[in-house]
Design a protein around this motif. Structure first.
Motif, short mmCIF file in Angstrom:
data_model
loop_
_atom_site.label_atom_id
_atom_site.label_comp_id
_atom_site.label_asym_id
_atom_site.label_seq_id
_atom_site.Cartn_x
_atom_site.Cartn_y
_atom_site.Cartn_z
N MET A 117 0.85 -1.18 0.00
CA MET A 117 0.00 0.00 0.00
C MET A 117 0.89 1.24 0.00
SD MET A 117 -2.84 1.23 2.81
CE MET A 117 -3.70 -0.33 2.74
N THR A 118 0.67 2.13 -0.97
CA THR A 118 1.50 3.32 -1.11
C THR A 118 1.48 4.18 0.14
OG1 THR A 118 1.04 3.33 -3.48
CG2 THR A 118 1.95 5.34 -2.53
N ALA A 119 0.34 4.26 0.81
CA ALA A 119 0.20 5.12 1.99
C ALA A 119 1.10 4.68 3.14
CB ALA A 119 -1.26 5.14 2.46
N LEU A 120 1.62 3.46 3.09
CA LEU A 120 2.48 2.97 4.16
C LEU A 120 3.93 3.36 3.94
CD1 LEU A 120 1.00 -0.58 4.88
CD2 LEU A 120 0.31 1.65 5.77
N LEU A 175 -0.32 12.73 4.04
CA LEU A 175 -1.73 12.52 4.36
C LEU A 175 -2.18 13.45 5.47
CD1 LEU A 175 -1.94 8.60 4.42
CD2 LEU A 175 -2.56 10.12 2.53
N SER A 176 -3.45 13.80 5.48
CA SER A 176 -4.03 14.55 6.60
C SER A 176 -4.24 13.59 7.76
CB SER A 176 -5.37 15.16 6.19
OG SER A 176 -6.33 14.13 5.96
N SER A 177 -4.48 14.12 8.94
CA SER A 177 -4.73 13.27 10.11
C SER A 177 -5.96 12.38 9.89
CB SER A 177 -4.92 14.12 11.36
OG SER A 177 -3.73 14.81 11.68
N THR A 178 -6.97 12.93 9.25
CA THR A 178 -8.18 12.14 8.97
C THR A 178 -7.87 10.98 8.05
OG1 THR A 178 -9.58 14.09 9.24
CG2 THR A 178 -10.53 12.22 8.05
N GLU A 179 -7.05 11.25 7.02
CA GLU A 179 -6.68 10.18 6.08
C GLU A 179 -5.80 9.13 6.76
OE1 GLU A 179 -6.61 12.62 1.84
OE2 GLU A 179 -4.93 12.86 3.26
N LYS A 180 -4.90 9.58 7.61
CA LYS A 180 -4.04 8.64 8.33
C LYS A 180 -4.86 7.73 9.23
CE LYS A 180 0.09 11.58 8.46
NZ LYS A 180 0.92 12.47 9.28
N GLU A 181 -5.84 8.30 9.91
CA GLU A 181 -6.68 7.50 10.79
C GLU A 181 -7.46 6.46 10.01
OE1 GLU A 181 -9.66 7.94 14.59
OE2 GLU A 181 -8.53 9.65 13.85
N ALA A 182 -7.93 6.83 8.82
CA ALA A 182 -8.66 5.88 7.98
C ALA A 182 -7.75 4.73 7.56
CB ALA A 182 -9.22 6.59 6.75
N VAL A 183 -6.50 5.05 7.21
CA VAL A 183 -5.54 4.01 6.83
C VAL A 183 -5.27 3.07 8.01
CG1 VAL A 183 -3.14 3.58 6.14
CG2 VAL A 183 -4.44 5.41 5.04
N MET A 184 -5.12 3.62 9.20
CA MET A 184 -4.86 2.80 10.38
C MET A 184 -6.07 1.94 10.74
SD MET A 184 -1.68 3.33 11.42
CE MET A 184 -1.41 3.10 9.64
N GLN A 185 -7.27 2.47 10.59
CA GLN A 185 -8.48 1.69 10.85
C GLN A 185 -8.57 0.51 9.88
OE1 GLN A 185 -10.39 1.90 13.36
NE2 GLN A 185 -10.61 4.02 14.07
N ASP A 186 -8.24 0.77 8.63
CA ASP A 186 -8.24 -0.30 7.63
C ASP A 186 -7.17 -1.34 7.96
OD1 ASP A 186 -9.04 -1.43 4.95
OD2 ASP A 186 -6.94 -0.98 4.52
N VAL A 235 3.77 0.62 17.61
CA VAL A 235 3.74 1.86 16.84
C VAL A 235 3.87 1.55 15.36
CG1 VAL A 235 4.92 4.05 16.42
CG2 VAL A 235 4.75 3.17 18.74
N PHE A 236 3.08 2.23 14.55
CA PHE A 236 3.21 2.09 13.11
C PHE A 236 4.44 2.86 12.63
CE2 PHE A 236 2.40 4.21 8.97
CZ PHE A 236 2.55 3.10 8.16
N VAL A 237 5.34 2.17 11.92
CA VAL A 237 6.53 2.79 11.33
C VAL A 237 6.43 2.64 9.82
CG1 VAL A 237 9.05 2.73 11.13
CG2 VAL A 237 7.96 2.30 13.35
N PRO A 238 6.29 3.74 9.08
CA PRO A 238 6.19 3.65 7.62
C PRO A 238 7.49 3.17 6.99
CG PRO A 238 6.41 5.93 8.29
CD PRO A 238 6.26 5.14 9.55
N GLY A 239 7.39 2.53 5.85
CA GLY A 239 8.57 2.04 5.16
C GLY A 239 9.30 3.16 4.43
N ASN A 240 10.52 2.85 3.97
CA ASN A 240 11.31 3.88 3.30
C ASN A 240 12.49 3.24 2.58
OD1 ASN A 240 11.92 6.46 2.54
ND2 ASN A 240 12.59 7.16 4.56
N ILE A 256 13.30 -0.59 3.44
CA ILE A 256 12.67 -0.95 4.70
C ILE A 256 11.16 -0.95 4.51
CG2 ILE A 256 12.43 -0.40 7.14
CD1 ILE A 256 15.28 -1.07 6.33
N GLY A 257 10.54 -2.07 4.81
CA GLY A 257 9.09 -2.16 4.68
C GLY A 257 8.38 -1.58 5.88
N ALA A 258 7.11 -1.22 5.70
CA ALA A 258 6.30 -0.73 6.82
C ALA A 258 6.10 -1.84 7.84
CB ALA A 258 4.96 -0.23 6.31
N MET A 259 5.96 -1.48 9.10
CA MET A 259 5.80 -2.49 10.15
C MET A 259 5.18 -1.88 11.40
SD MET A 259 9.90 -2.92 10.90
CE MET A 259 10.95 -1.50 10.54
#
Length: 325
Positions: A1-4, A12-23, A60-65, A114-117
């Protein structure tokens, strides 16, 4: 997922980030719960991220890079005080080339994807296991019961008998830890995997600790002498009650001990690669602050750890569970 990915996530906005985390929460192993977003700031880096719980642990969610890791040359360069401290210590060991000495202590420069984790916020001990105090009578350990009585009446924050038991005072509570002398490397790894988790690779650890920094330390190339650090408390005022600076959350919201006497467990080429410390070897050797704290540099490798047995390491070894996404 690109958002990760870290760049996409930051946009992303906070609202969009929360939606990604809920998913994401709906796809995680049973037991994970999303608690919300939280913002962390450290060393000039700010990151808003997702906090999850699993049983009594926080993740904690750590995005990949795509990052450059390792160290071979200066990004900013040491300030005069730090270099003077470094050269004074190295001079006592007849080491003339300080830059080469530092390169020899660090992992090589390389590119890493590094993948998201999800990463456990606080590391846990490999060799010490917490035991509820109410279970103490079942252990048939009269010596521990005797020491517990003394500990209750004392003002000590910690009491330990080497590779036997440890008592730790946390506010009004006292916690008991027993040393698991029968634990093997193979069993420790199997226990983590059987829970459905993985251990960090060396590259993943360097990323979550330093964030991909190109400086010697996560905060820069120079040592910050205003920090309160363990084993050098004489450098701060007697009434300085603040927390140790290196134990505060980093920009990912992760907690590190910041103690050269301790190791964090990572895997390199299928084998143990301890990070974040050297068992206190440099400090015990009488080095100054800068050299003594080189093990907390972002890319430090302890070149002597292979000479130690698992039984010698595991009492000072910590690990954090991860879920790769």
């Amino acid at each position: 997922m690109t958002a990760l990915n870290r760049q996409a996530w930051s946009e992303l906005s906070s609202t969009e980030k929360e939606a990604v985390m809920q998913d994401l929460a709906s796809k995680l192993p049973q037991g994970f719960q999303f608690q919300g977003l939280q913002t962390f700031q450290r060393y000039g880096v700010t990151n808003e991220t997702g906090i999850f719980t699993y049983k009594e642990a926080e993740f904690v969610f750590v995005p990949g890079n795509q990052v450059t890791l390792g160290w071979e040359s200066w990004d900013q360069g040491m300030d005069e005080a730090t270099r003077e401290d470094l050269l004074e210590t190295l001079g006592e060991y007849d080491i003339e080339d300080a830059d080469q000495y530092l390169r020899d202590q660090m992992s090589p420069v390389r590119e890493a994807a590094i993948g998201a984790m999800l990463v456990e916020r606080a590391a846990r001990s490999a060799g010490w296991q917490q035991v509820p105090l109410q279970d103490l009578p079942l252990l048939d350990e009269p010596e521990i019961e005797e020491e517990l009585t003394k500990f209750r009446a004392s003002t000590y924050s910690k009491y330990e008998q080497y590779q036997h038991f440890r008592l730790v005072r946390q506010e009004e509570d006292i916690r008991l830890f027993l040393f698991n002398e029968d634990l093997t490397w193979e069993q420790a790894v199997a226990d983590v995997h059987n829970e459905g988790f993985s251990l960090l690779t060396e590259e993943e650890w360097e990323y979550i600790y330093g964030g991909g920094c190109r400086t010697l330390f996560p905060w820069g190339d120079s040592f910050d002498y205003k920090m309160k650090v363990k084993h050098f408390e004489e450098l701060v005022e007697e009434d300085d009650s603040r927390e140790y600076d290196l134990s505060l959350p980093n920009a990912f919201g992760l907690l590190f001990d910041g103690d050269p006497y301790q190791y964090e467990w990572t895997i390199r080429e299928g084998e143990l690669m301890p990070k974040g410390g050297d068992g206190g070897s440099l400090i015990c050797g009488g080095s100054g602050l800068v050299v003594g704290y080189l093990p907390v540099a972002a890319y430090f490798r302890d070149s002597y750890f292979e000479e130690l047995d698992w039984e010698e390491i595991m009492g000072h070894l910590w690990y954090r569970r991860i879920v790769r996404l």
